[in-house]
Design an enzyme around this catalytic site. Structure first.
Site, PDB file in Angstrom:
ATOM      1  N   LYS A   1       0.354  -1.079  -0.296  1.00  0.00           N
ATOM      2  CA  LYS A   1       0.185   0.145   0.449  1.00  0.00           C
ATOM      3  C   LYS A   1       0.917   1.017  -0.055  1.00  0.00           C
ATOM      4  O   LYS A   1       1.737   1.767   1.297  1.00  0.00           O
ATOM      5  CB  LYS A   1      -0.646  -0.080   0.935  1.00  0.00           C
ATOM      6  CG  LYS A   1      -2.090   1.885   0.927  1.00  0.00           C
ATOM      7  CD  LYS A   1      -2.524   1.640   2.596  1.00  0.00           C
ATOM      8  CE  LYS A   1      -1.478   3.349   2.983  1.00  0.00           C
ATOM      9  NZ  LYS A   1      -1.383   4.262   2.213  1.00  0.00           N
TER      10      LYS A   1
ATOM     11  N   GLU B   1       9.719   2.088  10.841  1.00  0.00           N
ATOM     12  CA  GLU B   1      11.403   2.874  10.295  1.00  0.00           C
ATOM     13  C   GLU B   1      10.238   4.260  10.104  1.00  0.00           C
ATOM     14  O   GLU B   1       9.792   4.871   9.413  1.00  0.00           O
ATOM     15  CB  GLU B   1      11.653   2.663   9.064  1.00  0.00           C
ATOM     16  CG  GLU B   1      13.114   3.624   8.675  1.00  0.00           C
ATOM     17  CD  GLU B   1      12.874   4.743   8.518  1.00  0.00           C
ATOM     18  OE1 GLU B   1      12.833   6.340   9.051  1.00  0.00           O
ATOM     19  OE2 GLU B   1      12.701   5.198   7.111  1.00  0.00           O
TER      20      GLU B   1
ATOM     21  N   CYS C   1      14.124  11.875   6.515  1.00  0.00           N
ATOM     22  CA  CYS C   1      13.945  10.783   7.798  1.00  0.00           C
ATOM     23  C   CYS C   1      14.591  11.766   8.570  1.00  0.00           C
ATOM     24  O   CYS C   1      14.799  12.223   9.793  1.00  0.00           O
ATOM     25  CB  CYS C   1      13.272   9.892   8.250  1.00  0.00           C
ATOM     26  SG  CYS C   1      14.089   9.159   7.216  1.00  0.00           S
TER      27      CYS C   1
ATOM     28  N   GLU D   1      10.024  17.197  13.898  1.00  0.00           N
ATOM     29  CA  GLU D   1      10.604  17.078  12.546  1.00  0.00           C
ATOM     30  C   GLU D   1       9.724  17.769  11.873  1.00  0.00           C
ATOM     31  O   GLU D   1       8.371  18.245  11.401  1.00  0.00           O
ATOM     32  CB  GLU D   1      10.232  15.707  11.929  1.00  0.00           C
ATOM     33  CG  GLU D   1      10.960  15.173  10.996  1.00  0.00           C
ATOM     34  CD  GLU D   1      10.666  13.591  10.666  1.00  0.00           C
ATOM     35  OE1 GLU D   1      10.769  12.684   9.566  1.00  0.00           O
ATOM     36  OE2 GLU D   1       9.224  12.829  11.446  1.00  0.00           O
TER      37      GLU D   1
END
Length: 479
Positions: A174, A249, A282, A382
């Site tokens: 997906k 992750e 990331c 972030e």
């Protein structure tokens, strides 16, 4: 794109059973570039059933068969590599030249590394020399749901699909609904390469829909997810009912520690690494910690480097950064830049609003904050945009403490000409990965983090291990 509204289930392109239309937006123009279908429960169930039916046969395939198939996938991928770069550029805004080289290039890079890792991997063997009657077997975990993000589409798709295939698992991919075109193209590549029916399935959907359905599905044995820490928590909760394996992750807030003895180009290189892919990585080094004796010089260098970065549409050739992926991402980054200003950080480059001359598209000014502290939102959250936060430190111990004072632990960066200091600090910072003096990690090295950056490892033999169960058998007959 011919198959934009279809799903790939049991070796065939099929129309959705329970689908609804979703526009894919070109981030440079804010206009629809394609329309896909988002699936529902019936589509999810069909894809899982196909993977479940294919597993008993595929799990018994030989290593040689899997290597041959992976080499076929690589051959087709290489032929369509530029096409892949064009799709990624359209869907998520990566500049076209960067997309063809870096974005598309990650797919072939990981394919080659996994082919070598599989050739070297031993699935069976004795526990140790002299105990041959204790036999260890590594076998595929089963049906895997692979949920991937929009920011590096081929990087994450190949880091999940290829090791799952290599270990004898069957799967449902997906992709992010914001960058589905590359996944559709990748699926065409898989089909052309001859992946057996049911081994690889793909359906589009959003997180609350197909993502949640796969995470909770009783016939899914494992979920491998890359994305936000918030979504990772939700997937872990959804998967807990069936005690399936969950590999995550997640986000990062990397510290780039610049010591006084670092290379003169370290700051400019740190800016380039931070702002690559418009800061949507990331593992971007978004916190720059600079030894105080070099701090003022570093701020000046960062201003110059940020101001030299141009911003333009993804379709334009040249060295520039593109837009953010979506209106939601644009609004989030604008809000965090404003928070930095409100909290008293010293805005030395960029700021809120679009760059001059770009009144449409999700474009953001390359932004640098100086004189930050670790209590500020821009040092803790972030941002996922072209925003760097700078802070001075006095001692090596201070630098380590500041770097580790975060909920994340994905990648840290160290800049020093002292080899012993580099080794010492690399051991002390709490992150799954460390890059020293701009040197990246080799092909097949493990990618993953600590703390709220996740719990999985992708790439190389570690990426294969993620999809395997380990069995121990005593009394194994010895010839």
């Amino acid at each position: 794109m011919e198959n934009a509204r279809n799903f790939y289930i049991d070796g065939k392109w099929v129309a959705p059973t329970d689908g609804r239309d979703f526009d894919v937006i070109d981030p440079s123009t804010e206009e629809a570039t394609a329309t896909i279908s988002l699936g529902g429960q019936a589509d999810t169930d069909a894809a899982v059933a196909a993977a479940r039916a294919a597993f008993p046969t595929w799990r018994l395939s030989s290593k040689a068969e899997r290597v041959e198939l992976m080499e076929s996938i690589l051959d087709v991928y290489m032929r369509r590599s530029d096409e892949m770069g064009e799709a990624i550029s359209r869907e998520m805004g990566a500049p076209i030249e960067m997309s063809k080289v870096q974005q598309s290039g990650t797919g072939s890079f990981h394919l080659k590394a996994f082919i070598q890792s599989l050739k070297d991997f031993e699935f069976e063997g004795s526990l140790r020399a002299g105990e041959d009657d204790t036999h260890i077997i590594h076998e595929p975990i089963g049906v895997c749901a692979l949920i991937t993000p929009w920011n590096w589409p081929m990087n994450q798709i190949t880091l999940k699909v290829i090791p799952a295939l290599a270990t004898g698992c069957t799967m449902i991919l997906k992709p992010s609904e914001q960058s589905p075109l590359s996944a559709i193209l990748f699926t065409e590549i898989m089909h052309e390469a001859g992946v057996p029916a049911g081994v690889y399935n793909m359906l589009n959907g959003d997180g609350p829909g197909v993502g949640s359905q796969l995470s909770a599905h009783k016939d899914v044995d494992m979920v491998s997810f890359t994305g936000s820490t918030r979504a990772g928590r939700a997937i872990t909760i959804a998967a807990a009912e069936t005690i399936k394996r969950v590999s995550l992750e997640l986000g990062g807030k990397g510290a780039n520690i610049v010591f006084a003895d670092a290379d003169p180009k370290a700051v400019a290189q740190g800016i380039a690494r931070c702002f690559n892919n418009t800061g949507q990585s990331c593992n971007a080094p978004t916190r720059m910690l600079v030894e105080r004796s070099r701090y003022d010089e570093a701020v000046t260098q960062a201003i110059d480097a940020a101001n030299a970065i141009s911003v333009n549409a993804a379709s334009e050739t040249g060295q520039h950064i593109g837009p953010l992926v979506s209106q939601m991402q644009f609004d989030k980054v604008q809000d965090l830049i404003q928070k930095g200003i409100d909290e008293g950080a010293n805005l030395v480059a960029g700021g809120v609003g679009r760059p001059e001359g770009l009144n449409r598209g999700f474009f953001v000014k390359p932004t640098v904050f100086a004189d930050c502290n670790n209590d500020m939102n821009i040092m803790r959250e972030e941002v996922f945009g072209p925003v760097l936060s700078m802070m001075a430190f006095d001692t090596e111990e201070d630098a380590i403490a500041i770097a580790n004072d975060t909920d994340y632990g994905l990648t840290n960066y160290i800049q020093t000409s002292d080899p012993e200091k580099a080794r010492r600090v690399a051991r002390a910072v709490r992150s799954g990965m460390v890059d020293i003096n701009g040197k990246g990690r080799g092909a097949g090295s493990p990618f993953g983090g600590m703390k709220q950056s996740g719990n999985g490892r992708e790439g190389g033999k570690w990426g294969l291990d993620e999809f395997l169960e380990v069995r121990a058998i005593g009394g194994w007959p010895v010839e």
